[in-house]
Design a protein around this motif. Sequence first.
Motif, PDB file in Angstrom:
ATOM      1  N   ILE A  26       0.837  -1.197   0.000  1.00  0.00           N
ATOM      2  CA  ILE A  26       0.000   0.000   0.000  1.00  0.00           C
ATOM      3  C   ILE A  26       0.875   1.252   0.000  1.00  0.00           C
ATOM      4  O   ILE A  26       0.623   2.201  -0.745  1.00  0.00           O
ATOM      5  CB  ILE A  26      -0.970  -0.009   1.207  1.00  0.00           C
ATOM      6  N   ILE A  27       1.922   1.253   0.795  1.00  0.00           N
ATOM      7  CA  ILE A  27       2.839   2.394   0.851  1.00  0.00           C
ATOM      8  C   ILE A  27       3.515   2.597  -0.504  1.00  0.00           C
ATOM      9  O   ILE A  27       3.632   3.724  -0.993  1.00  0.00           O
ATOM     10  CB  ILE A  27       3.884   2.210   1.971  1.00  0.00           C
ATOM     11  N   ILE A  28       3.956   1.521  -1.129  1.00  0.00           N
ATOM     12  CA  ILE A  28       4.610   1.600  -2.442  1.00  0.00           C
ATOM     13  C   ILE A  28       3.654   2.197  -3.469  1.00  0.00           C
ATOM     14  O   ILE A  28       4.023   3.094  -4.233  1.00  0.00           O
ATOM     15  CB  ILE A  28       5.115   0.210  -2.887  1.00  0.00           C
ATOM     16  N   THR A  29       2.413   1.726  -3.458  1.00  0.00           N
ATOM     17  CA  THR A  29       1.434   2.219  -4.425  1.00  0.00           C
ATOM     18  C   THR A  29       1.075   3.671  -4.156  1.00  0.00           C
ATOM     19  O   THR A  29       1.010   4.487  -5.082  1.00  0.00           O
ATOM     20  CB  THR A  29       0.168   1.342  -4.405  1.00  0.00           C
ATOM     21  N   LYS A  30       0.861   4.024  -2.893  1.00  0.00           N
ATOM     22  CA  LYS A  30       0.531   5.411  -2.567  1.00  0.00           C
ATOM     23  C   LYS A  30       1.683   6.351  -2.915  1.00  0.00           C
ATOM     24  O   LYS A  30       1.461   7.455  -3.424  1.00  0.00           O
ATOM     25  CB  LYS A  30       0.165   5.534  -1.076  1.00  0.00           C
ATOM     26  N   THR A  31       2.911   5.901  -2.688  1.00  0.00           N
ATOM     27  CA  THR A  31       4.076   6.711  -3.057  1.00  0.00           C
ATOM     28  C   THR A  31       4.104   6.933  -4.561  1.00  0.00           C
ATOM     29  O   THR A  31       4.341   8.058  -5.033  1.00  0.00           O
ATOM     30  CB  THR A  31       5.378   6.032  -2.588  1.00  0.00           C
ATOM     31  N   ALA A  32       3.846   5.882  -5.322  1.00  0.00           N
ATOM     32  CA  ALA A  32       3.823   6.009  -6.789  1.00  0.00           C
ATOM     33  C   ALA A  32       2.739   6.973  -7.238  1.00  0.00           C
ATOM     34  O   ALA A  32       2.971   7.799  -8.140  1.00  0.00           O
ATOM     35  CB  ALA A  32       3.620   4.633  -7.422  1.00  0.00           C
ATOM     36  N   ILE A  33       1.575   6.894  -6.618  1.00  0.00           N
ATOM     37  CA  ILE A  33       0.476   7.798  -6.982  1.00  0.00           C
ATOM     38  C   ILE A  33       0.867   9.247  -6.728  1.00  0.00           C
ATOM     39  O   ILE A  33       0.645  10.125  -7.568  1.00  0.00           O
ATOM     40  CB  ILE A  33      -0.811   7.419  -6.212  1.00  0.00           C
ATOM     41  N   VAL A  34       1.449   9.520  -5.570  1.00  0.00           N
ATOM     42  CA  VAL A  34       1.850  10.886  -5.226  1.00  0.00           C
ATOM     43  C   VAL A  34       2.925  11.393  -6.190  1.00  0.00           C
ATOM     44  O   VAL A  34       2.826  12.513  -6.707  1.00  0.00           O
ATOM     45  CB  VAL A  34       2.347  10.984  -3.762  1.00  0.00           C
ATOM     46  N   LEU A  35       3.943  10.577  -6.438  1.00  0.00           N
ATOM     47  CA  LEU A  35       5.012  11.014  -7.340  1.00  0.00           C
ATOM     48  C   LEU A  35       4.483  11.262  -8.746  1.00  0.00           C
ATOM     49  O   LEU A  35       4.893  12.231  -9.404  1.00  0.00           O
ATOM     50  CB  LEU A  35       6.156   9.999  -7.350  1.00  0.00           C
ATOM     51  N   ASN A  36       3.569  10.420  -9.211  1.00  0.00           N
ATOM     52  CA  ASN A  36       2.964  10.633 -10.525  1.00  0.00           C
ATOM     53  C   ASN A  36       2.164  11.924 -10.558  1.00  0.00           C
ATOM     54  O   ASN A  36       2.201  12.661 -11.540  1.00  0.00           O
ATOM     55  CB  ASN A  36       2.071   9.453 -10.916  1.00  0.00           C
ATOM     56  N   SER A  37       1.446  12.198  -9.485  1.00  0.00           N
ATOM     57  CA  SER A  37       0.669  13.430  -9.390  1.00  0.00           C
ATOM     58  C   SER A  37       1.578  14.653  -9.454  1.00  0.00           C
ATOM     59  O   SER A  37       1.299  15.621 -10.165  1.00  0.00           O
ATOM     60  CB  SER A  37      -0.130  13.430  -8.092  1.00  0.00           C
ATOM     61  N   MET A  38       2.685  14.586  -8.736  1.00  0.00           N
ATOM     62  CA  MET A  38       3.635  15.704  -8.736  1.00  0.00           C
ATOM     63  C   MET A  38       4.289  15.872 -10.105  1.00  0.00           C
ATOM     64  O   MET A  38       4.487  16.998 -10.571  1.00  0.00           O
ATOM     65  CB  MET A  38       4.694  15.487  -7.657  1.00  0.00           C
ATOM     66  N   LEU A  39       4.616  14.763 -10.756  1.00  0.00           N
ATOM     67  CA  LEU A  39       5.210  14.825 -12.088  1.00  0.00           C
ATOM     68  C   LEU A  39       4.197  15.380 -13.090  1.00  0.00           C
ATOM     69  O   LEU A  39       4.547  16.214 -13.937  1.00  0.00           O
ATOM     70  CB  LEU A  39       5.713  13.448 -12.517  1.00  0.00           C
ATOM     71  N   ASP A  40       2.939  14.958 -12.992  1.00  0.00           N
ATOM     72  CA  ASP A  40       1.904  15.492 -13.881  1.00  0.00           C
ATOM     73  C   ASP A  40       1.743  16.990 -13.694  1.00  0.00           C
ATOM     74  O   ASP A  40       1.570  17.732 -14.664  1.00  0.00           O
ATOM     75  CB  ASP A  40       0.563  14.792 -13.627  1.00  0.00           C
ATOM     76  N   GLU A  41       1.814  17.436 -12.454  1.00  0.00           N
ATOM     77  CA  GLU A  41       1.720  18.870 -12.169  1.00  0.00           C
ATOM     78  C   GLU A  41       2.882  19.619 -12.829  1.00  0.00           C
ATOM     79  O   GLU A  41       2.699  20.684 -13.413  1.00  0.00           O
ATOM     80  CB  GLU A  41       1.739  19.106 -10.655  1.00  0.00           C
ATOM     81  N   ALA A  42       4.074  19.052 -12.746  1.00  0.00           N
ATOM     82  CA  ALA A  42       5.244  19.679 -13.371  1.00  0.00           C
ATOM     83  C   ALA A  42       5.088  19.727 -14.890  1.00  0.00           C
ATOM     84  O   ALA A  42       5.458  20.724 -15.526  1.00  0.00           O
ATOM     85  CB  ALA A  42       6.518  18.923 -12.992  1.00  0.00           C
ATOM     86  N   LYS A  43       4.526  18.673 -15.472  1.00  0.00           N
ATOM     87  CA  LYS A  43       4.320  18.640 -16.925  1.00  0.00           C
ATOM     88  C   LYS A  43       3.362  19.735 -17.375  1.00  0.00           C
ATOM     89  O   LYS A  43       3.519  20.294 -18.451  1.00  0.00           O
ATOM     90  CB  LYS A  43       3.783  17.273 -17.359  1.00  0.00           C
ATOM     91  N   LYS A  44       2.381  20.062 -16.537  1.00  0.00           N
ATOM     92  CA  LYS A  44       1.404  21.096 -16.866  1.00  0.00           C
ATOM     93  C   LYS A  44       2.015  22.492 -16.837  1.00  0.00           C
ATOM     94  O   LYS A  44       1.464  23.423 -17.415  1.00  0.00           O
ATOM     95  CB  LYS A  44       0.215  21.028 -15.911  1.00  0.00           C
ATOM     96  N   LYS A  45       3.144  22.640 -16.165  1.00  0.00           N
ATOM     97  CA  LYS A  45       3.799  23.949 -16.087  1.00  0.00           C
ATOM     98  C   LYS A  45       4.440  24.346 -17.404  1.00  0.00           C
ATOM     99  O   LYS A  45       4.822  25.484 -17.585  1.00  0.00           O
ATOM    100  CB  LYS A  45       4.857  23.951 -14.979  1.00  0.00           C
TER     101      LYS A  45
END
Length: 128
Positions: free
Chosen positions: A13-32
């Motif tokens: 669960i921790i591994i998956t939640k970490t991946a979700i958060v990092l993907n969210s942050m990367l997606d946010e950076a891509k939108k910039k």
Amino acid sequence: MEFSTMVDTPQSIIITKTAIVLNSMLDEAKKKGSSHSRISNNPNHIINSIGKIALETGLRKNTVSDLLNGKKGTKLTTLIPILMALDKTIADFGKLFEKITDSDIQSFKEQHKLLGSSAKIPIKKPKK
């Protein structure tokens, strides 16, 4: 046919939640917007890809990819440089981490084909 369900381990669960958060942050950076090459010495370059995170942190691209795809866990000493590359803090990470629901985890696993540990797996009963 009988179905069996397995409960996710806290670690998965921790591994998956970490991946979700990092993907969210990367997606946010891509939108910039698009990034500028580090070669141009632009102090405002945007880290918006797995390759750029790897370059910025010194981690292998495959390692970063595995973390973002939920295939591998991370240590804090790996997580913090990634967050720094994305111009985020551990507090930013924690806020997003705590908001993730079971539904978010299931959706991520379906998208990334990581259902082995929590999917309903058909079990054939042996013939007598």
